[in-house]
Design a protein around this motif. Structure first.
Motif, PDB file in Angstrom:
ATOM      1  N   GLY A 123      19.602  15.073 -28.792  1.00 54.61           N
ATOM      2  CA  GLY A 123      19.982  16.478 -28.380  1.00 54.61           C
ATOM      3  C   GLY A 123      21.357  16.614 -28.408  1.00 54.61           C
ATOM      4  N   ALA A 124      22.157  15.507 -27.911  1.00 52.70           N
ATOM      5  CA  ALA A 124      23.694  15.733 -28.342  1.00 52.70           C
ATOM      6  C   ALA A 124      24.335  15.622 -29.588  1.00 52.70           C
ATOM      7  N   THR A 125      23.402  14.885 -30.690  1.00 47.98           N
ATOM      8  CA  THR A 125      24.312  14.652 -31.810  1.00 47.98           C
ATOM      9  C   THR A 125      23.491  15.325 -33.229  1.00 47.98           C
ATOM     10  N   VAL A 126      22.108  15.732 -32.782  1.00 46.94           N
ATOM     11  CA  VAL A 126      21.339  16.023 -34.093  1.00 46.94           C
ATOM     12  C   VAL A 126      20.548  17.669 -33.664  1.00 46.94           C
ATOM     13  N   CYS A 127      19.985  17.608 -32.585  1.00 45.92           N
ATOM     14  CA  CYS A 127      19.260  18.574 -31.969  1.00 45.92           C
ATOM     15  C   CYS A 127      20.170  19.542 -31.359  1.00 45.92           C
ATOM     16  N   LEU A 128      21.285  19.909 -31.973  1.00 41.22           N
ATOM     17  CA  LEU A 128      22.229  20.727 -31.489  1.00 41.22           C
ATOM     18  C   LEU A 128      21.901  22.348 -30.846  1.00 41.22           C
ATOM     19  N   PRO A 129      22.752  22.589 -30.007  1.00 45.59           N
ATOM     20  CA  PRO A 129      22.329  24.081 -29.405  1.00 45.59           C
ATOM     21  C   PRO A 129      22.341  25.179 -30.734  1.00 45.59           C
ATOM     22  N   ARG A 130      23.332  25.172 -31.246  1.00 43.00           N
ATOM     23  CA  ARG A 130      23.544  26.447 -32.284  1.00 43.00           C
ATOM     24  C   ARG A 130      22.843  26.022 -33.678  1.00 43.00           C
ATOM     25  N   ALA A 131      23.206  24.986 -34.257  1.00 48.15           N
ATOM     26  CA  ALA A 131      22.635  24.568 -35.594  1.00 48.15           C
ATOM     27  C   ALA A 131      22.101  23.214 -35.602  1.00 48.15           C
ATOM     28  N   PRO A 132      20.799  23.157 -35.128  1.00 47.12           N
ATOM     29  CA  PRO A 132      20.158  21.775 -35.216  1.00 47.12           C
ATOM     30  C   PRO A 132      20.214  21.230 -36.730  1.00 47.12           C
ATOM     31  N   LEU A 133      20.246  20.114 -36.899  1.00 44.77           N
ATOM     32  CA  LEU A 133      20.488  19.348 -38.000  1.00 44.77           C
ATOM     33  C   LEU A 133      18.985  18.737 -38.476  1.00 44.77           C
ATOM     34  N   CYS A 134      18.303  19.751 -38.689  1.00 47.69           N
ATOM     35  CA  CYS A 134      16.655  19.520 -38.919  1.00 47.69           C
ATOM     36  C   CYS A 134      16.472  18.687 -40.040  1.00 47.69           C
ATOM     37  N   LEU A 135      17.237  18.590 -40.971  1.00 46.90           N
ATOM     38  CA  LEU A 135      16.862  17.958 -42.115  1.00 46.90           C
ATOM     39  C   LEU A 135      17.349  16.264 -41.966  1.00 46.90           C
ATOM     40  N   VAL A 136      18.122  15.919 -41.114  1.00 44.47           N
ATOM     41  CA  VAL A 136      18.313  14.582 -40.885  1.00 44.47           C
ATOM     42  C   VAL A 136      17.544  14.172 -39.683  1.00 44.47           C
ATOM     43  N   CYS A 137      16.799  14.864 -38.991  1.00 46.97           N
ATOM     44  CA  CYS A 137      16.208  14.520 -37.858  1.00 46.97           C
ATOM     45  C   CYS A 137      15.293  13.531 -37.691  1.00 46.97           C
ATOM     46  N   PRO A 138      15.078  12.631 -37.037  1.00 51.83           N
ATOM     47  CA  PRO A 138      14.021  11.431 -37.105  1.00 51.83           C
ATOM     48  C   PRO A 138      12.662  11.873 -36.726  1.00 51.83           C
ATOM     49  N   VAL A 139      12.666  13.228 -35.919  1.00 52.60           N
ATOM     50  CA  VAL A 139      11.289  13.577 -35.563  1.00 52.60           C
ATOM     51  C   VAL A 139      10.907  14.734 -36.190  1.00 52.60           C
ATOM     52  N   ASN A 140      11.508  15.259 -37.306  1.00 53.66           N
ATOM     53  CA  ASN A 140      11.477  16.641 -37.861  1.00 53.66           C
ATOM     54  C   ASN A 140       9.920  16.775 -38.399  1.00 53.66           C
ATOM     55  N   SER A 141       9.145  15.751 -38.830  1.00 58.35           N
ATOM     56  CA  SER A 141       7.886  16.002 -39.277  1.00 58.35           C
ATOM     57  C   SER A 141       6.661  16.207 -38.048  1.00 58.35           C
ATOM     58  N   THR A 142       7.158  16.062 -36.767  1.00 54.29           N
ATOM     59  CA  THR A 142       6.186  16.309 -35.703  1.00 54.29           C
ATOM     60  C   THR A 142       6.947  17.282 -34.802  1.00 54.29           C
ATOM     61  N   CYS A 143       8.249  18.270 -35.168  1.00 50.43           N
ATOM     62  CA  CYS A 143       8.688  19.133 -34.730  1.00 50.43           C
ATOM     63  C   CYS A 143       8.132  20.576 -34.822  1.00 50.43           C
ATOM     64  N   GLU A 144       7.380  21.014 -33.746  1.00 50.22           N
ATOM     65  CA  GLU A 144       6.482  22.197 -34.092  1.00 50.22           C
ATOM     66  C   GLU A 144       7.599  23.496 -34.160  1.00 50.22           C
ATOM     67  N   ALA A 145       8.533  23.591 -33.678  1.00 54.22           N
ATOM     68  CA  ALA A 145       9.757  24.683 -33.768  1.00 54.22           C
ATOM     69  C   ALA A 145      10.261  24.626 -35.153  1.00 54.22           C
ATOM     70  N   ARG A 146      10.448  23.442 -35.762  1.00 55.25           N
ATOM     71  CA  ARG A 146      10.958  23.279 -37.156  1.00 55.25           C
ATOM     72  C   ARG A 146       9.733  24.074 -38.163  1.00 55.25           C
ATOM     73  N   MET A 147       8.329  23.682 -37.816  1.00 55.25           N
ATOM     74  CA  MET A 147       7.549  23.809 -38.850  1.00 55.25           C
ATOM     75  C   MET A 147       7.211  25.529 -38.777  1.00 55.25           C
ATOM     76  N   ALA A 148       7.420  26.041 -37.377  1.00 50.47           N
ATOM     77  CA  ALA A 148       7.275  27.524 -37.270  1.00 50.47           C
ATOM     78  C   ALA A 148       8.536  28.094 -37.586  1.00 50.47           C
ATOM     79  N   GLY A 149       9.761  27.553 -37.579  1.00 51.99           N
ATOM     80  CA  GLY A 149      11.028  28.274 -38.096  1.00 51.99           C
ATOM     81  C   GLY A 149      11.476  28.980 -36.860  1.00 51.99           C
ATOM     82  N   THR A 150      11.562  28.500 -35.377  1.00 51.56           N
ATOM     83  CA  THR A 150      12.004  29.121 -34.284  1.00 51.56           C
ATOM     84  C   THR A 150      12.955  28.312 -33.571  1.00 51.56           C
ATOM     85  N   GLN A 151      13.347  27.103 -34.391  1.00 47.01           N
ATOM     86  CA  GLN A 151      14.231  26.235 -33.332  1.00 47.01           C
ATOM     87  C   GLN A 151      15.671  26.806 -33.072  1.00 47.01           C
TER      88      GLN A 151
END
Ligand code: SF4
Length: 344
Positions: A198-226
């Protein structure tokens, strides 16, 4: 992935393993080297968690190191005068945390050691559910999940949950998700990894989804609602408060007054007097102005300088040299005001 609050995808055991494994592998491969991560000493972890409640990690590091230099053990903290503990806390704000730490240290010493189960840790003064879970999991390896602002953001996005995070029902649901996702073998590392994400990748304003280690299981990323999560409704606007303080100097000495022992905030701290507190004030001029926010109040502080004839100093005040300010508790507003004068 356990704990999905919304979404059509069914949880599988592989998801459990892959989420925890990927998160921990990412954490193990290179997390921030923070001083409190080099220890499992419950006293040191406790101090760090209390500091981090209101302060960013980078800003807390020098305070943490200085605090432990002054009070290297729980016994040292328990035996220190309150004024010395508050002086070491000066600049961090929310001074009840320092008072509670000292009171908690006295209890730990009295009972012959640090408690090692969640309920007993929670019973120490100033320790809430988050801090108790952090100390229990990191220092003692107990399976309790933490829920802080960073973890809430990660959970809201990974589970694509649009619940208002101020609502108790949402908090309860997120706590249940965190408890369910928790790695049973390495709960402390898992908790720290969630917070680190949360502090370094899943940031409040601009989450770094491309380098996120759990991006393949992130529902918001899949839905585009992050970027719309977490949802926080009804944010309270801080109340605006005008304040005027005055710096009266006599050579190297500065006139300060002590706050009442039963003041609601910063009891016993030393501070600059208000402009109206010195009836005999003469030669006043404005030094400058700054903003200072405390809880839900935003202070606009105007700093004056002035003089007062000998013998007219109000009762309850004291002339102090700035060198003394590391040994007595001084309010942050006073420090900011003196800094403003120094820059002029
Ligand atoms: S994929 Fe993006 S939104 Fe999802 S947890 Fe990672 S950084 Fe956050």
């Amino acid at each position: 992935m356990p704990g999905w609050a919304t979404g059509e995808r069914q949880a599988t055991e592989d998801d459990d393993l892959s989420y925890a494994a990927r998160l921990l592998a990412w954490f193990d491969a290179g997390h921030r080297d923070l001083p409190w991560r080099r220890t499992r000493d419950p006293y040191r972890i406790w101090v760090s968690e209390i500091m981090l409640q209101q302060t960013r990690a980078a800003a807390a590091i020098p305070y943490y190191e200085e605090f432990l230099r002054r009070f290297p053990t729980v016994e040292a903290l328990a035996g220190a005068p309150e004024a010395e503990v508050l002086a070491a806390w000066s600049g961090l704000g929310y001074y009840s945390r320092a008072r509670n730490l000292r009171a908690g240290a006295a209890l730990v010493v009295e009972r012959g050691g640090f408690p090692s189960d969640l309920e007993a840790i929670r019973a120490l003064p100033g320790i809430g559910p988050y801090t108790a879970a952090a100390v229990a999991s990191i220092a003692f390896g107990l399976p309790h999940a933490v829920l802080d602002g960073n973890v809430i953001r990660v959970i809201s996005r990974v589970s694509n949950d649009p619940g208002d995070i101020r609502a108790p029902a949402t908090r309860k649901r997120f706590q249940a998700a965190a408890d369910e996702w928790l790695h049973r073998v390495r709960p402390g590392a898992f908790n720290q990894a969630m917070m680190e994400l949360g502090a370094t990748v899943c940031l409040p304003r601009a989450p770094l989804c491309l380098v996120c280690p759990v991006n393949s299981t992130c529902e918001a990323r899949m839905a585009g609602t992050q970027n719309q999560l977490p949802v926080k409704l009804g944010k309270v606007k801080p109340e605006a408060v005008e304040s005027r303080v005055v710096i009266v100097r006599r050579g190297q000495w500065i006139f300060l007054r002590q706050r009442d022992a039963d003041a609601r905030r910063m009891a016993g701290f030393w501070e600059l007097p208000g402009l109206e507190d010195i009836p005999a004030l003469i030669d006043t001029s404005v030094v400058g102005n700054f903003q200072h926010t405390i809880v839900n109040q935003c202070y606009s502080v105007t700093v004056y300088r002035g003089a007062m004839p000998r013998g007219s100093a109000p009762a309850g005040g004291k002339w102090m040299k700035p060198e003394l300010f590391t040994d007595v508790p001084i309010t942050t507003v006073t420090r900011k005001a003196l800094e403003l004068l120094r820059k002029r």
